[in-house]
Design an enzyme around this catalytic site. Structure first.
Site, PDB file in Angstrom:
ATOM      1  N   THR A  53       1.610   8.732  -6.567  1.00  0.00           N
ATOM      2  CA  THR A  53       1.765   7.278  -6.475  1.00  0.00           C
ATOM      3  C   THR A  53       2.340   6.720  -7.775  1.00  0.00           C
ATOM      4  OG1 THR A  53      -0.155   7.335  -5.031  1.00  0.00           O
ATOM      5  CG2 THR A  53       0.591   5.174  -5.755  1.00  0.00           C
ATOM      6  N   ARG A 102      -4.011   1.020  -9.571  1.00  0.00           N
ATOM      7  CA  ARG A 102      -5.018   1.859  -8.897  1.00  0.00           C
ATOM      8  C   ARG A 102      -6.318   1.718  -9.665  1.00  0.00           C
ATOM      9  NH1 ARG A 102      -4.185   7.998  -7.041  1.00  0.00           N
ATOM     10  NH2 ARG A 102      -3.042   6.826  -5.459  1.00  0.00           N
TER      11      ARG A 102
HETATM   12  N1   CP Z   1      -1.349  10.403  -2.116  1.00  0.00           N
HETATM   13  C1   CP Z   1      -1.702   9.983  -3.339  1.00  0.00           C
HETATM   14  O1   CP Z   1      -2.173   8.860  -3.517  1.00  0.00           O
HETATM   15  O2   CP Z   1      -1.516  10.905  -4.319  1.00  0.00           O
HETATM   16  P1   CP Z   1      -1.857  10.660  -5.856  1.00  0.00           P
HETATM   17  O3   CP Z   1      -3.353  10.534  -5.960  1.00  0.00           O
HETATM   18  O4   CP Z   1      -1.319  11.887  -6.572  1.00  0.00           O
HETATM   19  O5   CP Z   1      -1.192   9.399  -6.289  1.00  0.00           O
END
Ligand code: CP
Length: 375
Positions: A53, A102
Site C-alpha cells: 500500500t 494507515r
Molecule cells: N494488501 C496490503 O495492504 O498490503 P501491505 O500491508 O503490504 O500494504
C-alpha cells in the site's frame, strides 16, 4: 473539509466505473499522466507495517509527476510523543496536498479526515476497512472476469479482523446477482455489521468452515491471511493460523476460469506451487493497486465538491452518547479521549460512528437497547 476516501461506500458505482476507466487509460498510455501532479505532494503516514500500500501510493504519485513526504512507522513521527490523530492531520495538511494514512486504531482515518484541510485516504484502519485494497480488487476482477454482476465470491480466512474482506463485501453489495460464500473458522466469522448489510440488501450468502466444499462453485476465491497482529491471545492464533492452505490439489475441483485473489502478504495460506497456476491473479492484483491509487489521487485532487458522499461523515442519524459506549478497545474513540462518543442507528442497532461496532450500555456493559430506525 475536502472530499476523502474513508470507506469504499464513499464512492458511487459511477465513480468506481470512471476510476477503472482512468486506470485502464493509465495502463495503456502512462506517459500521458507523467506530469499531471507536478507541484503536488502526497504524505504517506503509515503507523502500521506495509509494503504494497505504501510503496504503491508512493510509486503512483511519482508516476503522476508529484512528490512524496513519508512517515513510516509508529515511532517515526510525533505520534510517539502522544500527538493525537486529529492534530497530526491538521499539521500534515500544512505540508501536503493529500494524505494516505494507515493506523492500527479503527476509525483513525475518519478522525483524520474530519480534521485535515486536504483529502485523506484510508490506507487501512485496524481491522475495520481498507478501501484502496478494494480498488485493486475491483480492477483485477474487472480485468480478469470482465464483469462484477452474477459472480460467486468465496472469501476465506480471517473474516473477523480482515479489513480487506469488509471493504470488498461492502463494494460488491451494489452489483446484481452477486453471491458470497464466507469460509472461516467459527472464531473468525465476519462481524455483525457486515452480515447485517448483506441481509439488508437481500444478498445471498452462506457461512462455512470448509474450503474444499466451497471451491467448485466459485468464480472468485479471495484468500486472506490469519493476522497474528490482530489477536490478543497468542494461543488462539497458534490454533487457527494454518486453518486454510490452498494447494494445487485443492484446486482440482475449481472452475477453469475461477480467479484466485489475495491482498497479500501471504504466510502459509497459499502454497507457492499455486503461483504457476494461470488462475492465480494475486501478483497482478498488487500491480493493479498502483494504477487504481493513481486514479484515486487524480480524482481526489481534482474534486472540489463538498464531501457529501463521504458516508461516515454524512450522519443524519448520528446521535450523541446518551448512556452508550463503544465496546471495541481498538476504536479510536476509546483511545483519543477528547473525541465525543457518537453513534449511528442502522438496522435498529446503535453502531459506533468510528469503528461500526455495536454499542453497549455504558452503565451495565450489556447490549444497547434496540431502537426503531428514524425516518
Ligand atoms: N494488501 C496490503 O495492504 O498490503 P501491505 O500491508 O503490504 O500494504
Amino acid at each position: 473539509m475536502r472530499r476523502s476516501l474513508i470507506d469504499i461506500l464513499d464512492l458511487s458505482t459511477a465513480e468506481l466505473d470512471e476510476m477503472i476507466r482512468v486506470a485502464e487509460d493509465i495502463i495503456a498510455a502512462p506517459q500521458r499522466y507523467s506530469r499531471v501532479c507536478e507541484g503536488k505532494k502526497l504524505a504517506t503516514l503509515f503507523f502500521e507495517p506495509s509494503t504494497r500500500t505504501r510503496l504503491s501510493f508512493e510509486a503512483a504519485m511519482y508516476e503522476l509527476g508529484g512528490h512524496v513526504l513519508s512517515v513510516a512507522g509508529a515511532n517515526a513521527s510525533s505520534a510517539a510523543k502522544g500527538e493525537s490523530v486529529a492534530d497530526t492531520a491538521k499539521i500534515v495538511s500544512c505540508y501536503a496536498d493529500i494524505i494516505a494514512m494507515r493506523h492500527p486504531l479503527e476509525g483513525a482515518a475518519l478522525v483524520a479526515a474530519q480534521n485535515a484541510d486536504v483529502p485523506v485516504i484510508n490506507a487501512g484502519d485496524g481491522g475495520h476497512c481498507h478501501p484502496t485494497q478494494t480498488l485493486a480488487d475491483l480492477l483485477t476482477i474487472h480485468r480478469e472476469k470482465g464483469r462484477f454482476d452474477r459472480l460467486v465470491i468465496g472469501i476465506c480466512g480471517d473474516l473477523k479482523y480482515g479489513r480487506t474482506v469488509h471493504s470488498l463485501i461492502a463494494a460488491m453489495l451494489r452489483y446484481e446477482g452477486v453471491r458470497f460464500v464466507l469460509i472461516s473458522p467459527e472464531a473468525l466469522r465476519v462481524p455483525a455489521y457486515v452480515t447485517d448489510a448483506l441481509q439488508e440488501k437481500g444478498i445471498e450468502y452462506r457461512e462455512t468452515v470448509s474450503l474444499e466444499e466451497a471451491v467448485p462453485e466459485l468464480d472468485v476465491l479471495y484468500m486472506t491471511r490469519i493476522q497474528r497482529e490482530r489477536f490478543d491471545a497468542a494461543a488462539l492464533y497458534e490454533r487457527l493460523k494454518d486453518s486454510y492452505i490452498l494447494t494445487p490439489d485443492k484446486l482440482r475441483s475449481a472452475k477453469s476460469d475461477m480467479i484466485i485473489l489475495h491482498p497479500l502478504p501471504r504466510v502459509h495460506e497459499i502454497s507457492v506451487a499455486v503461483d504457476a497456476d494461470p488462475r492465480a491473479a494475486y501478483f497482478r492484483q498488487a500491480l493493479n493497486g498502483k494504477y487504481m491509487r493513481m486514479a484515486l489521487i487524480l480524482k481526489l485532487l481534482g474534486d472540489r465538491s463538498e464531501p457529501e458522499p463521504l458516508r461516515a461523515l454524512r450522519t443524519p442519524q448520528e446521535i450523541a452518547a446518551r448512556g452508550l459506549a463503544c465496546r471495541n478497545p481498538k476504536c479510536i474513540g476509546k483511545v483519543e479521549q477528547e473525541l465525543a462518543p457518537a453513534f449511528v442507528l442502522a438496522g435498529g442497532r446503535y453502531r459506533c460512528l468510528y469503528c461500526e461496532s455495536d454499542a453497549q450500555d455504558a452503565l451495565s456493559g450489556g447490549d444497547a437497547p434496540k431502537r426503531k430506525e428514524q425516518a
